[in-house]
Motif scaffolding. Structure first.
Motif, short mmCIF file in Angstrom:
data_model
loop_
_atom_site.label_atom_id
_atom_site.label_comp_id
_atom_site.label_asym_id
_atom_site.label_seq_id
_atom_site.Cartn_x
_atom_site.Cartn_y
_atom_site.Cartn_z
N UNK A 195 -4.16 -6.46 7.35
CA UNK A 195 -3.27 -5.30 7.23
C UNK A 195 -2.02 -5.52 8.06
N UNK A 196 -0.91 -5.03 7.55
CA UNK A 196 0.35 -5.11 8.30
C UNK A 196 1.21 -3.91 7.95
N UNK A 197 2.27 -3.72 8.73
CA UNK A 197 3.20 -2.63 8.49
C UNK A 197 2.90 -1.43 9.37
N UNK A 198 3.32 -0.27 8.91
CA UNK A 198 3.15 0.98 9.67
C UNK A 198 1.70 1.17 10.06
N UNK A 199 1.45 1.42 11.34
CA UNK A 199 0.08 1.47 11.83
C UNK A 199 -0.62 2.80 11.58
N UNK A 200 0.12 3.91 11.59
CA UNK A 200 -0.51 5.21 11.44
C UNK A 200 -1.30 5.30 10.14
N UNK A 201 -2.55 5.72 10.26
CA UNK A 201 -3.48 5.83 9.12
C UNK A 201 -3.71 4.51 8.40
N UNK A 202 -3.53 3.38 9.09
CA UNK A 202 -3.67 2.10 8.41
C UNK A 202 -4.26 1.02 9.32
N UNK A 203 -3.51 0.54 10.27
CA UNK A 203 -3.98 -0.53 11.14
C UNK A 203 -5.14 0.00 12.00
N UNK A 204 -6.18 -0.79 12.12
CA UNK A 204 -7.37 -0.46 12.91
C UNK A 204 -8.14 0.75 12.38
N UNK A 247 1.12 -3.03 4.10
CA UNK A 247 0.74 -4.13 3.21
C UNK A 247 -0.67 -4.58 3.51
N UNK A 248 -1.28 -5.15 2.49
CA UNK A 248 -2.59 -5.77 2.66
C UNK A 248 -2.53 -7.18 2.07
N UNK A 249 -2.96 -8.15 2.87
CA UNK A 249 -3.05 -9.55 2.43
C UNK A 249 -1.73 -10.07 1.88
N UNK A 250 -0.64 -9.64 2.49
CA UNK A 250 0.67 -10.02 1.99
C UNK A 250 0.88 -11.53 2.00
N UNK A 251 0.23 -12.22 2.91
CA UNK A 251 0.34 -13.68 2.97
C UNK A 251 -0.97 -14.37 2.60
N UNK A 252 -1.80 -13.66 1.82
CA UNK A 252 -3.10 -14.21 1.46
C UNK A 252 -3.36 -13.96 -0.03
N UNK A 253 -2.74 -14.78 -0.86
CA UNK A 253 -2.84 -14.62 -2.32
C UNK A 253 -4.29 -14.67 -2.78
N UNK A 254 -5.11 -15.49 -2.14
CA UNK A 254 -6.52 -15.63 -2.54
C UNK A 254 -7.26 -14.29 -2.41
N UNK A 286 0.88 -1.17 0.00
CA UNK A 286 0.00 0.00 0.00
C UNK A 286 0.91 1.22 0.00
N UNK A 287 0.76 2.06 -1.02
CA UNK A 287 1.67 3.19 -1.22
C UNK A 287 0.88 4.49 -1.26
N UNK A 288 1.37 5.51 -0.57
CA UNK A 288 0.77 6.84 -0.62
C UNK A 288 1.32 7.53 -1.85
N UNK A 289 0.47 7.71 -2.85
CA UNK A 289 0.89 8.28 -4.13
C UNK A 289 0.18 9.59 -4.42
N UNK A 290 0.86 10.47 -5.13
CA UNK A 290 0.29 11.75 -5.54
C UNK A 290 -0.10 11.65 -7.02
N UNK A 291 -1.40 11.59 -7.33
CA UNK A 291 -1.84 11.49 -8.72
C UNK A 291 -1.40 12.66 -9.60
#
Length: 146
Positions: A77-86, A120-127, A14-19
């Motif tokens: 969800x995994x990785x940096x928690x700010x604005x992501x986890x929970x 990351x999202x579903x990094x260990x869940x290919x399905x 999951x990447x914070x991108x500027x369109x």
């Protein structure tokens, strides 16, 4: 805060991108009507990577529910928690971007994570990632230049 290098781009990041930066660099396409694509910096979930042709497929994420937005499973969800986890995250099934990998680093300058704490999202869940990619297949809107 470290921009995401193109060699870090994998399915599920999951990447914070500027369109705006992506549009200025050029080469991006999206499955949306011109003028309806996200325009401010957004988190994007990468659902596919094609290194041979130098692009990734990503979907913008939103923090609020809306018509045709699908909620992501917080337990994946995994990785940096700010604005992501929970925090609730929703993807919009009718907007998918095809982004040149060579554009990722410049467009991710506002990403708050660093190489050890990427989101990351579903990094260990290919399905789960396949199910999300299947949303793209059901979208009959062709990719157009943004």
């Amino acid at each position: 805060m470290t921009a995401v290098r193109d060699d870090e781009v994998i399915k599920g990041i999951v990447i914070h991108l500027d369109p705006t930066i992506l549009k200025n660099i050029g080469g991006c396409e999206a499955t949306t009507k011109t003028g309806h694509e996200v325009s401010d910096a957004h988190y994007f979930l990468v659902i596919d990577v094609d290194r041979v042709n130098n692009y990734c497929i990503a979907m913008p994420l939103f923090s609020e529910r809306g018509k045709d937005r699908q909620i992501l499973n917080n337990s994946l969800k995994s990785g940096m928690s700010e604005n992501w986890i929970d925090k609730h995250s929703y993807l919009f099934r009718w907007q998918t971007w095809k982004i040149p990998l060579s554009s990722i680093e410049r467009a991710s300058v506002s990403d708050e994570s660093d190489t050890e704490s990427r989101r990351y999202y579903a990094i260990n869940n290919e399905e789960e990632l396949i199910n999300i990619a299947n949303l793209l297949r059901s979208n009959k809107t062709p990719f157009i230049k943004v």
